[in-house]
Write an enzyme that holds these catalytic residues in place. Structure first.
Site, PDB file in Angstrom:
ATOM      1  N   GLU A   1     -53.764   8.274 -44.641  1.00 56.41           N
ATOM      2  CA  GLU A   1     -52.932   9.456 -44.903  1.00 56.41           C
ATOM      3  C   GLU A   1     -51.472   9.070 -44.667  1.00 56.41           C
ATOM      4  OE1 GLU A   1     -53.554  12.698 -42.183  1.00 56.41           O
ATOM      5  OE2 GLU A   1     -52.559  14.169 -43.472  1.00 56.41           O
TER       6      GLU A   1
ATOM      7  N   GLY B   1     -55.034  12.391 -36.198  1.00 60.20           N
ATOM      8  CA  GLY B   1     -53.822  12.094 -35.430  1.00 60.20           C
ATOM      9  C   GLY B   1     -53.097  10.887 -35.990  1.00 60.20           C
TER      10      GLY B   1
ATOM     11  N   HIS C   1     -60.218  10.308 -40.449  1.00 57.29           N
ATOM     12  CA  HIS C   1     -58.997  10.455 -41.232  1.00 57.29           C
ATOM     13  C   HIS C   1     -58.417   9.037 -41.362  1.00 57.29           C
ATOM     14  CE1 HIS C   1     -59.286  14.621 -39.938  1.00 57.29           C
ATOM     15  NE2 HIS C   1     -58.242  14.971 -40.660  1.00 57.29           N
TER      16      HIS C   1
ATOM     17  N   ASP D   1     -63.842  16.585 -33.526  1.00 59.00           N
ATOM     18  CA  ASP D   1     -62.701  15.757 -33.920  1.00 59.00           C
ATOM     19  C   ASP D   1     -61.925  15.307 -32.679  1.00 59.00           C
ATOM     20  OD1 ASP D   1     -61.274  14.587 -35.986  1.00 59.00           O
ATOM     21  OD2 ASP D   1     -59.861  16.257 -36.160  1.00 59.00           O
TER      22      ASP D   1
HETATM   23 ZN   LIG Z   1     -57.632  16.825 -41.684  1.00 59.14          ZN
END
Ligand SMILES: [Zn+2]
Length: 346
Positions: free
Chosen positions: A214, A184, A211, A152
């Site tokens: 979010e 991030g 990601h 990641d």
């Molecule tokens: Zn996560």
């Protein structure tokens, strides 16, 4: 009422799980004692300075993990990172994570390692990776849980830092590193920056996650899918605002990794009534249930299934379907997926 026995009996995989967020309080206290260094004069800030070398007590860790806001979460994450130093530390937390997964009837996990943070802290990855692999092998032998790594990167550190993480992933591709991801700040590190890095990872046989959606809008999810080629999306909360995008996720069968407790604890979702999970399932978007940072969010995978059933009224059959999805959306080979699904009659 959720049927806990049924949920416990479901064989599951977990696909969105950060190693550093899986460190339980007892392990953090143990790590803290391992790296016993004197308390600096300015110690004991909120609730103490995570940069300090303070040896944490049970009481400190309880307080640390009961943060109320995103800053508190970052302080907790920092305090854990600060105490992860040696290959043995990484071996210990990996082994303990696998033990906890076995307790949740998880047979396979794909685990994010914050290699971006390891680089940023100036740590040498190679010995740490040996520790990770020792923990993984011991865990597989003792608990029968298979685990693959996802490296990641931190998106707001920029494309060069991401490239370095992805190159490390390529280097370890034949040692159970199956994919890459970025996490991030979505706004300070937009997907547009990383097209070359994702293309490089793909050319070198790695699987792609990101990601997205979010803390930024649906355009962030669309960019992760269309510009980066992400095969799975972490969180994807805001995709609901764009019906065309949802249709695309359905057509291309791109999985959204849902993390209910995480979304509540970080404040990305005010309450479960406004969470899009049910809508996604009804629309035919493939979804899986996940814990994200289980110890920091005070959850485990069975609890996430329980929350889903209690809050969204899923039937047992639907929960079983979510469990099957967790294997189908994994980065295992088709042969291995079939083998696991058949072995456990999921
Ligand atoms: Zn996560």
């Amino acid at each position: 009422m959720a049927d806990l026995d049924f949920i416990r009996s479901l064989t599951k995989a977990e696909l969105h799980l950060h190693l550093e967020g899986s460190v339980d309080p007892q392990t953090l206290v143990k790590l803290s004692h391992r790296h016993n260094v004197p308390l600096p004069a300015n110690g004991n800030n909120y609730p103490f300075d995570p940069e300090s070398g303070k040896v944490l007590t049970d009481e400190d860790v309880r307080e640390l993990y009961q943060y109320k806001d995103f800053i508190g979460f970052l302080m907790a994450f920092k305090a854990v990172s600060q105490r992860l130093r040696t290959p043995e530390d990484y071996e210990l937390i990996t082994y303990r994570l696998i033990q906890k997964l076995a307790n949740q009837n998880v047979k396979h996990a794909e685990v994010y390692v914050s290699v971006g943070v390891i680089h940023w802290r100036g740590q040498e990855l190679d010995p740490i990776f040996e520790g990770l692999e020792r923990g993984r092998k011991r865990g597989l032998k003792d608990f029968g849980v298979s685990l693959l790594w996802i490296f990641d990167a931190v998106r707001h550190f920029g494309p060069e830092a991401v490239q370095r993480v992805f190159e490390d992933a390529v280097r370890y591709r034949d040692r159970n590193v199956v994919g890459v991801g970025i996490g991030g700040d979505e706004v300070r590190g937009p997907a547009e920056w990383f097209q070359r890095q994702y293309a490089y990872a793909k050319e070198n046989g790695l699987r792609l996650t990101a990601h997205a959606g979010e803390s930024a809008g649906p355009e962030s999810v669309a960019a992760a899918v269309n510009l980066l080629g992400a095969e799975r999306i972490g969180h994807g909360l805001t995709a609901i605002a764009d019906p065309k995008l949802l249709q695309e996720l359905v057509e291309r069968q791109i999985t959204i990794e849902i993390c209910l407790s995480s979304n509540l604890r970080t404040g990305c979702c005010a309450n479960l009534e406004s969470h899009p999970l049910r809508h996604y399932v009804d629309a035919g978007v493939p979804v899986t249930l996940n814990t994200d940072d289980p110890e920091m969010f005070g959850t485990n995978l069975n609890h996430e299934y329980e929350l889903a059933q209690q809050s969204f009224g899923f039937s047992d059959q639907q929960l079983a379907e979510l469990a099957r999805n967790s294997f189908r959306a994994s980065f295992l080979s088709n042969y291995e997926k079939e083998r696991l699904l058949n072995t456990w009659a999921i």
